[in-house]
Write a protein that holds these residues in place. Structure first.
Motif, PDB file in Angstrom:
ATOM      1  N   UNK A  28       0.825  -1.212   0.000  1.00 57.00           N
ATOM      2  CA  UNK A  28       0.000   0.000   0.000  1.00 57.00           C
ATOM      3  C   UNK A  28       0.854   1.254   0.000  1.00 57.00           C
ATOM      4  N   UNK A  29       2.018   1.218   0.657  1.00 58.54           N
ATOM      5  CA  UNK A  29       2.851   2.429   0.734  1.00 58.54           C
ATOM      6  C   UNK A  29       3.496   2.794  -0.608  1.00 58.54           C
ATOM      7  N   UNK A  30       3.329   1.943  -1.624  1.00 58.33           N
ATOM      8  CA  UNK A  30       3.870   2.255  -2.956  1.00 58.33           C
ATOM      9  C   UNK A  30       2.791   2.789  -3.904  1.00 58.33           C
ATOM     10  N   UNK A  31       1.571   2.950  -3.414  1.00 62.47           N
ATOM     11  CA  UNK A  31       0.479   3.453  -4.245  1.00 62.47           C
ATOM     12  C   UNK A  31       0.431   4.976  -4.167  1.00 62.47           C
ATOM     13  N   UNK A  32       0.301   5.633  -5.309  1.00 60.82           N
ATOM     14  CA  UNK A  32       0.228   7.093  -5.374  1.00 60.82           C
ATOM     15  C   UNK A  32      -1.231   7.529  -5.207  1.00 60.82           C
TER      16      UNK A  32
END
Length: 205
Positions: free
Chosen positions: A158-162
């Motif tokens: 999730x932390x790689x989603x913009x």
């Protein structure tokens, strides 16, 4: 006339038998086996491609341990994608998967089940740490021995989603849905809205 009938009948039958014997082969006759072209076989072995079969999710998983007599304190999970293994034989406290019937929490000792996954948030709980993934689809296989195998088509932390791209995609597909005129256009736009809505919920959750 009648005196010659038995002789004529015998001659006709005998002649028919002889002709049938000549025309048909015996049932015990076998066709000649085709001979193998040794030169061709040898040449093919030299040029035949040697390609390893593609790996499947099962190849990333270790042999499953036997069912324990008592419920263990940890849940063992395997989380794989078609092209890589995200988590392999890791002991955690709990995993929550986005099943089509709703968010499903899996703890040690969970009853054996198979759950189809929908686009949504998958979270892995290990003590105070929580690792979150967005998965597109797949299946979760919960076994009676407190082992859970999760197979997803696509997954991303999730932390790689913009977030800005998610909002833009949601607005674009919502506009397409409102302006769609055919059933195909409506279906494609609705899928885009559902996926981006799930992405947005994963970011806010």
């Amino acid at each position: 006339m009648y005196r010659h009938a038995p002789r004529l009948l015998t001659r006709a039958i005998g002649g028919g038998v002889r002709r049938s014997a000549v025309a048909r082969a015996f049932s015990t006759d076998l066709p000649v086996a085709p001979s193998e072209d040794a030169a061709f076989v040898e040449a093919w072995r030299k040029v035949a491609p040697n390609i390893d079969p593609p790996k499947t999710p099962l190849s990333f998983m270790k042999p499953r341990p036997p069912t324990p007599s008592s419920i263990p304190s940890k849940l063992t999970i395997n989380f794989v994608l078609p092209y890589q293994s995200e988590i392999s034989n890791k002991e955690v406290d709990m995993v929550i998967v986005p099943a089509t019937t709703g968010q499903m929490g899996v703890l040690p000792g969970h009853v054996a089940t198979i759950a189809e996954l929908k686009p949504g948030l998958l979270s892995v709980h290990e003590g105070s740490e929580v690792t979150k993934y967005f998965v597109s689809s797949g299946f979760a296989f919960v076994h009676a021995n407190s082992v859970t195998d999760i197979v997803a088509v696509e997954a991303v932390p999730v932390d790689r989603i913009d977030p800005s791209l998610v909002q833009k995609g949601l607005a674009d597909f919502t506009q397409k849905l409102n302006s769609a005129t055919t059933d195909l256009e409506k279906a494609e736009a609705q899928i885009g809205v559902d996926v981006h809505s799930a992405l947005n919920a994963a970011l806010s959750g």
